[in-house]
Design an enzyme around this catalytic site. Structure first.
Site: not given
Length: 425
Positions: A114, A48, A107
């Site tokens: 994740q 994403c 991130s």
């Protein structure tokens, strides 16, 4: 030989662009087969927050262009769409990037774990497609090990460590909804499972799962003790919910503006929509509907900035660990860069020796078999002695690319010979 990575990231590329470049899991095998037409090794990481293509190529500049062309052809977009925000890394910069990524340092949510599962999944798919060779195998397994070490020895992974946990934090602005409201999770993959865990931990117990594959929805619902409904009930489930987390791998819109308008009609409480999918699941027009509050991945960035500020000191400690691991890899890489040239150099010397030995023995037919063996052994010893120092120098991790180039030029070793040697087992 060069390691190259190109990509776009949430930091400087809006979701409107990322979703046009994204690959879902079902597309990856065929995409990797197409990628192998351009490169020796390759992997695609599409989440994403990012879309990245990493490869091992034989030619630096040509490799860069090949990866860009691959993205254009696979996604059916013009290069102008992503050129302004595209980053391109080579060799050590690629290794550092992937090691930091696996540690959660690159991130949106600093320290999130994740990404580890996403890297492992991308690696497994690339392996199955025959796209992973010795270099990327070493890089990616090294990245996973470095990331684990950084998390183990620092506090970077404490607190909110995923986009899902940040989304739940945003839900806390509506405590009554989270505690007493009804939640709908659309999807049954890894992010959906994380969403279930965090919703339950946040005090939400009335949760329903809807997924296209009913068996997966049923299995996930049983695992967490929640309800599920078939895909045909999606609109009814939406109307009965106060909080919606949508995280499918669908290529297009799952919740249209019209569906949400019908679900929101006559409501006395807010309808919270969290779109954690890329490409997005929810029509952006729903943000204009009164009483509907839409949060996509990019809208969660302010909370993530706070998260990064709180963990700055731990991030510095993690960066130090990563740098040490990168240095170890680069020592190995320097030697690997030299191996094809060393093999080609030795083959060149052996070919010359063989030709000269045959010529010499043809002129001395009177030599006995034992004498012939002595001459051959002598020539081998001379070759080994002459090549020893150059090979030691080439194996030195501090040796530069200029030395490799000089050796190839001095001994008339062309690139074909080098890459033939590189592919020898």
């Amino acid at each position: 030989m060069q390691i190259t990575l190109i990509g776009v990231h949430q930091r400087n590329t809006p979701v409107t662009v990322r979703e046009r470049l994204a690959f879902n899991l079902y597309e990856l095998p065929d995409a990797l087969l197409a990628l192998r037409r351009y490169v020796d090794e390759g992997i695609i990481l599409s989440t994403c927050n990012r879309v990245e293509v990493c490869a091992v190529t034989r030619n630096g500049v040509a490799g860069d262009e090949a990866l860009k062309t691959f993205l254009v052809e696979q996604r059916g977009v013009d290069q102008a769409l992503f050129a302004p925000s595209l980053y391109v890394y080579h060799n050590e910069a690629v290794v550092r990037h992937l090691y930091r990524l696996a540690a959660g340092l690159d991130s949106m949510v600093l320290g999130e774990d994740q990404i580890v599962g996403q890297v492992k999944e991308a690696l497994a798919i690339a392996h199955a497609a025959g796209a992973i060779g010795p270099v990327l195998h070493r890089v990616l397994h090294g990245a996973l090990a470095a990331g684990k070490r950084a998390r183990t020895h620092t506090g970077i992974a404490t607190g909110h460590v995923s986009v899902v946990s940040v989304a739940i934090d945003a839900m806390r602005q509506y405590p009554d909804l989270l505690k007493r409201g009804r939640a709908l999770v659309i999807g049954a993959g890894h992010i959906a499972e994380l969403s279930l865990k965090h919703l339950l931990a946040g005090g939400c117990s009335a949760i329903t799962i809807v997924n296209r594959t009913e068996a997966r929805a049923d299995a996930l619902a049983q695992r967490y003790g929640v309800a599920w409904r078939p895909w045909s009930d999606l609109e009814d489930a939406l109307a009965a919910s106060d909080i919606v987390v949508s995280c499918t791998s669908a290529p297009g819109i799952v919740l249209s503006q019209q569906m949400v308008e019908r679900a929101a009609a006559g409501r006395s409480t807010p309808l919270l929509l969290f779109d954690l999918a890329v490409p997005r699941d929810i029509d952006q027009g729903v943000a204009e509907i009164p009483g509907v509050y839409l949060h996509d991945v990019d809208a969660l960035e302010p909370i993530c900035r706070t998260n990064r500020a709180l963990r700055a000191a731990e991030a510095e400690r993690a960066e130090t660990i990563i740098e040490g691991e990168v240095a170890k890899f680069m020592e190995w890489w320097a030697v690997q860069q030299a191996v094809p040239t060393i093999r080609a150099l030795r083959k060149r010397a052996e070919d010359i020796r063989d030709a000269e030995i045959r010529r010499a023995l043809a002129r001395c037919p009177e030599l006995s078999p034992q004498q012939r063996e002595t001459v051959i052994a002598l020539s081998t010893a001379i070759i080994n002695k002459l090549l020893h120092e150059p090979i030691v120098a080439l194996r030195d991790p501090e040796a530069s690319g200029e030395l490799l180039t000089a050796v190839r030029r001095l001994f008339n070793i062309d690139d074909t010979a080098v890459y033939t040697s590189a592919n020898m087992t």
